[in-house]
Design a protein around this motif. Structure first.
Motif, PDB file in Angstrom:
ATOM      1  N   ALA A 152      -8.326  -2.233  -2.089  1.00 25.97           N
ATOM      2  CA  ALA A 152      -7.951  -1.148  -2.907  1.00 25.97           C
ATOM      3  C   ALA A 152      -8.850  -1.184  -4.231  1.00 25.97           C
ATOM      4  CB  ALA A 152      -6.592  -1.358  -3.535  1.00 25.97           C
ATOM      5  N   VAL A 195     -11.033   1.562  -6.572  1.00 22.77           N
ATOM      6  CA  VAL A 195     -11.401   1.685  -7.909  1.00 22.77           C
ATOM      7  C   VAL A 195     -12.595   1.831  -8.366  1.00 22.77           C
ATOM      8  CG1 VAL A 195     -11.467   0.004  -9.709  1.00 22.77           C
ATOM      9  CG2 VAL A 195      -9.433  -0.325  -8.462  1.00 22.77           C
ATOM     10  N   TYR A 236      -3.521   6.105   0.901  1.00 27.50           N
ATOM     11  CA  TYR A 236      -3.144   5.094  -0.384  1.00 27.50           C
ATOM     12  C   TYR A 236      -4.367   5.414  -1.434  1.00 27.50           C
ATOM     13  CZ  TYR A 236      -1.991   1.680  -4.100  1.00 27.50           C
ATOM     14  OH  TYR A 236      -1.786   1.190  -5.334  1.00 27.50           O
ATOM     15  N   ARG A 276      -5.367   7.532  -7.935  1.00 29.14           N
ATOM     16  CA  ARG A 276      -5.765   6.999  -9.317  1.00 29.14           C
ATOM     17  C   ARG A 276      -6.161   8.183 -10.190  1.00 29.14           C
ATOM     18  NH1 ARG A 276      -9.930   4.555  -9.258  1.00 29.14           N
ATOM     19  NH2 ARG A 276      -9.832   2.998 -11.112  1.00 29.14           N
ATOM     20  N   GLN A 315      -7.173  -7.205  -6.199  1.00 31.13           N
ATOM     21  CA  GLN A 315      -8.066  -6.411  -6.358  1.00 31.13           C
ATOM     22  C   GLN A 315      -9.524  -6.674  -6.914  1.00 31.13           C
ATOM     23  OE1 GLN A 315      -5.087  -6.078  -7.295  1.00 31.13           O
ATOM     24  NE2 GLN A 315      -4.452  -4.159  -8.033  1.00 31.13           N
ATOM     25  N   GLY A 334       2.593   0.190 -13.860  1.00 36.49           N
ATOM     26  CA  GLY A 334       2.388   1.224 -12.784  1.00 36.49           C
ATOM     27  C   GLY A 334       3.374   1.867 -11.799  1.00 36.49           C
ATOM     28  N   ILE A 335       2.972   2.403 -10.754  1.00 34.75           N
ATOM     29  CA  ILE A 335       4.036   3.289 -10.240  1.00 34.75           C
ATOM     30  C   ILE A 335       5.080   2.425  -9.481  1.00 34.75           C
ATOM     31  CG2 ILE A 335       2.731   3.275  -8.120  1.00 34.75           C
ATOM     32  CD1 ILE A 335       4.942   6.198  -9.570  1.00 34.75           C
ATOM     33  N   LYS A 336       4.808   1.156  -9.203  1.00 33.80           N
ATOM     34  CA  LYS A 336       5.612   0.367  -8.324  1.00 33.80           C
ATOM     35  C   LYS A 336       6.643  -0.161  -9.384  1.00 33.80           C
ATOM     36  CE  LYS A 336       2.599  -2.688  -6.659  1.00 33.80           C
ATOM     37  NZ  LYS A 336       1.425  -2.138  -7.515  1.00 33.80           N
ATOM     38  N   GLN A 373       3.066   4.689 -17.525  1.00 39.11           N
ATOM     39  CA  GLN A 373       1.870   4.050 -16.697  1.00 39.11           C
ATOM     40  C   GLN A 373       0.645   4.159 -17.276  1.00 39.11           C
ATOM     41  OE1 GLN A 373       2.041   5.565 -12.399  1.00 39.11           O
ATOM     42  NE2 GLN A 373       3.699   7.042 -13.008  1.00 39.11           N
ATOM     43  N   HIS A 424      -1.971   3.303 -15.644  1.00 37.44           N
ATOM     44  CA  HIS A 424      -3.019   3.264 -14.386  1.00 37.44           C
ATOM     45  C   HIS A 424      -3.360   4.668 -14.349  1.00 37.44           C
ATOM     46  CE1 HIS A 424      -2.293  -0.821 -12.992  1.00 37.44           C
ATOM     47  NE2 HIS A 424      -1.305  -0.724 -13.158  1.00 37.44           N
TER      48      HIS A 424
HETATM   49  C1  HCA Z   1      -4.776  -0.470  -7.389  1.00 39.13           C
HETATM   50  C2  HCA Z   1      -5.149   1.008  -8.037  1.00 39.13           C
HETATM   51  C3  HCA Z   1      -3.948   1.211  -9.178  1.00 39.13           C
HETATM   52  C4  HCA Z   1      -2.769   1.230  -8.939  1.00 39.13           C
HETATM   53  C5  HCA Z   1      -1.745   1.695  -9.871  1.00 39.13           C
HETATM   54  C6  HCA Z   1      -0.274   1.599  -9.866  1.00 39.13           C
HETATM   55  C7  HCA Z   1      -4.468   2.537 -10.157  1.00 39.13           C
HETATM   56  O1  HCA Z   1      -4.907  -1.390  -7.888  1.00 39.13           O
HETATM   57  O2  HCA Z   1      -5.067  -0.115  -5.903  1.00 39.13           O
HETATM   58  O3  HCA Z   1       0.177   0.565  -9.303  1.00 39.13           O
HETATM   59  O4  HCA Z   1       0.252   2.280 -10.530  1.00 39.13           O
HETATM   60  O5  HCA Z   1      -4.809   2.455 -11.203  1.00 39.13           O
HETATM   61  O6  HCA Z   1      -4.172   3.210  -9.429  1.00 39.13           O
HETATM   62  O7  HCA Z   1      -4.319   0.031 -10.023  1.00 39.13           O
END
Ligand code: HCA
Ligand code: CFM
Length: 535
Positions: free
Chosen positions: A56, A61, A82, A87, A182, A466-468, A482, A484
């Protein structure tokens, strides 16, 4: 905070607790402290980490934002999916004939039989097909976990197809498990771009009196567009960005710039070092998150070039941009002052965004990175003391020397030393910890359990992640921003970005909606219950 720290650690078995205790740090003073935080180490299996994988970091990134390289994921389709545009880094492909592959997801879609019999043939076919369809300048191949496990040689395939097709083709050994996060993927990506692309062209893409590169800016939500707008207004030419809104040729000719500005220290600081050694380009740390930080960064760039016209122009631009920012701030600040925030993001934003919260009169109670290293927390001076372990040894450190033709020191060593004597700082980053107030908590590699606990104990007005994390935090009654993807808002960089951020955060911390939400399992009559009925 000491009590809170104990509470966070109480549930862990002794061995896990010992490790986590070194990753949870409480500030004792308001300034820099001479204490270590543990970072960039493997997450204990079983802990639900916020981290992502090496693939990832490499594919999504670093190379994700570049528009004219075809990025083929060699692996099962989920990995490619994914990391496909999720992003939402933007790109400007409006020039006539501009190539843009960002909207596509290229993958070999590995199946069981490829895992058993090998996937190299399928990869060659995929490269050929991508070439036939698009005739790109370059193709990159990204390895996912199974590729390393079965031993497909992506580099041999890349060499063979490069010779056959006559375009630049290179592979990355960025299997998801290759590093602890990452961060290893950033390193693998950047090393390859450095050896295969940087400095391969002497044809300038842009020309200007003050040519800079921006390193570690990925154009999330259009941040790079706002930074470009400001720099252009000042008369500073943004030659190459690594890698927001970038192209292959930007990387190839970036050695023609005279200064490297590093935004995200974590993802790319070693490239700045390598470019200094190989091409003689000095580097400074900048930050365009926050209006004051942006103004400071512009002044720093102008001071570096030392040109009176440029210095004057930068002051004019700041004077032109600030009134709108100040008006927006005056409007929201009475409502945001005294509110509290927590930030747990990647490897630089948990630091940079504290600027914006400070501007709004808000306090950061706790912050941390998913995958930063000790230097991002404690400052670059700790780099020589960082322990090299099996995981970090796994990631190649390039040996770089001055380029026999293209080494051109922009400043002599004596000139740089003289500047440093005046308090000027080249290649310096102070890190997150010195910037945080007394009693603040700094937590590395936060996990779901600790996030829930922190929210229960502190009830912050906003949680940034982030999204999780988003939905579980909101179900606890706390809004989540978020940092990110910006929740599809932004830009948040520069002057216009600061205004956007003030407005979005004001709306979030002053809305009552989340505190009225009751998660099903908290309601008196939960929808989601089950019980064992005998017989
Ligand atoms: C990543 C990408 C991520 C994930 C974002 C998130 C991004 O680390 O693989 O967890 O919401 O910025 O898209 O960091
Ligand atoms: Fe640098 Fe980034 Fe970040 Fe990062 Fe990331 Fe990102 Fe991030 Mo998500 S390079 S460390 S690996 S600023 S993808 S653009 S938002 S975790 S804080």
């Amino acid at each position: 905070p000491e009590e809170a720290r104990k509470e966070l650690l109480a549930k862990y078995p002794p061995k896990v607790g010992r490790k986590r205790s070194q990753q949870i740090y409480i500030k004792e003073t308001d300034g820099a402290e001479d204490r270590e935080i543990m970072a960039n180490v493997r997450t204990v299996p079983g802990i639900i980490t916020m981290r992502g994988c090496t693939y990832a970091g490499c594919k999504g990134v670093i190379l994700g934002p570049t528009r004219d390289i075809i990025n083929i994921t060699h692996g099962p389709i989920g990995c490619g999916f994914y990391s496909w545009l999720t992003r939402r880094n933007q790109t400007d492909a409006s020039a006539p004939g501009a190539e843009n592959y960002i909207p596509y997801a290229f993958s070999t879609d590995m199946q069981d039989e490829d895992i058993i019999f090998g996937g190299e043939k399928k990869l060659k076919k995929a490269i050929q097909e991508a070439y036939d369809l698009f005739k790109p300048k370059a193709i990159a191949i990204f390895s996912t976990c199974p590729v390393g496990l079965i031993g497909d040689d992506v580099h041999a395939v890349a060499r063979e197809m490069k010779a056959l097709l006559g375009i630049n083709i290179f592979g990355f050994s960025c299997e998801g498990y290759k590093g602890v996060s990452q961060s290893a993927g950033h390193h693998i990506a950047n090393n390859k771009i450095f050896t295969e692309v940087v400095g391969t062209s002497d044809t300038p893409v842009r020309k200007g009196k003050f040519m800079i590169n921006m390193l570690g800016e990925y154009n999330i939500g259009g941040d790079a567009f706002e930074i470009e707008r400001i720099l252009e207004k000042c008369g500073i030419t943004l030659n190459a960005t690594f890698s927001g809104n970038s192209t292959y040729n930007d990387f190839a000719s970036c050695q023609l710039s005279d200064l490297n500005c590093v935004m995200c220290h974590r993802s790319i600081n070693y490239v700045a070092d390598m470019m200094e050694t190989k091409y003689g380009i000095p580097w400074i740390k900048v930050n365009f998150i926050g209006a004051n930080a942006s103004a400071k960064s512009l002044r720093r760039i102008a001071a570096h070039f030392g040109d009176p016209e440029l210095i004057k122009r930068v002051e004019e631009v700041i004077a032109e941009e600030m009134p709108e920012v100040e008006a927006a701030l005056a409007e929201i600040k009475p409502r945001t002052t005294g509110k509290t925030a927590m930030l747990f993001v990647g490897g630089s934003r948990a630091h940079h965004y504290q600027e914006l919260f400070r501007e709004m009169g808000m306090t950061t109670l706790a912050a941390g990175y998913e995958f930063a290293h000790r230097d991002d927390y404690e400052g670059r001076h700790v780099i020589p003391t960082i322990k090299v372990d099996a995981d970090s040894r796994n990631i190649e450190e390039l040996e770089v020397e001055a380029d026999p033709e293209n080494y051109n020191p922009r400043m002599s060593e004596a000139e740089m030393k003289a500047r440093e004597k005046d308090g000027w700082k080249f290649k310096e980053y102070e890190g997150l910890i010195p910037d945080m107030p007394k009693k603040a908590m700094i937590i590395d590699d936060l996990n779901q359990y600790e996030a829930d606990k922190l929210i229960e104990m502190y009830k912050p007005d906003i949680f940034c992640a982030g999204i999780k994390e988003k939905y579980s935090v909101q179900k606890m009654g706390v809004p989540l921003k978020q940092l990110h993807s910006y929740d599809y808002g932004g830009p948040y960089a520069g002057f216009k970005g600061a205004i956007n951020y003030y407005k979005d955060i004001d709306r979030m911390v002053n809305s009552k909606v989340w505190s009225k939400v009751k998660a099903p399992w908290r309601a008196s009559e939960p929808e989601l219950t089950a019980c064992f009925v005998a017989g």
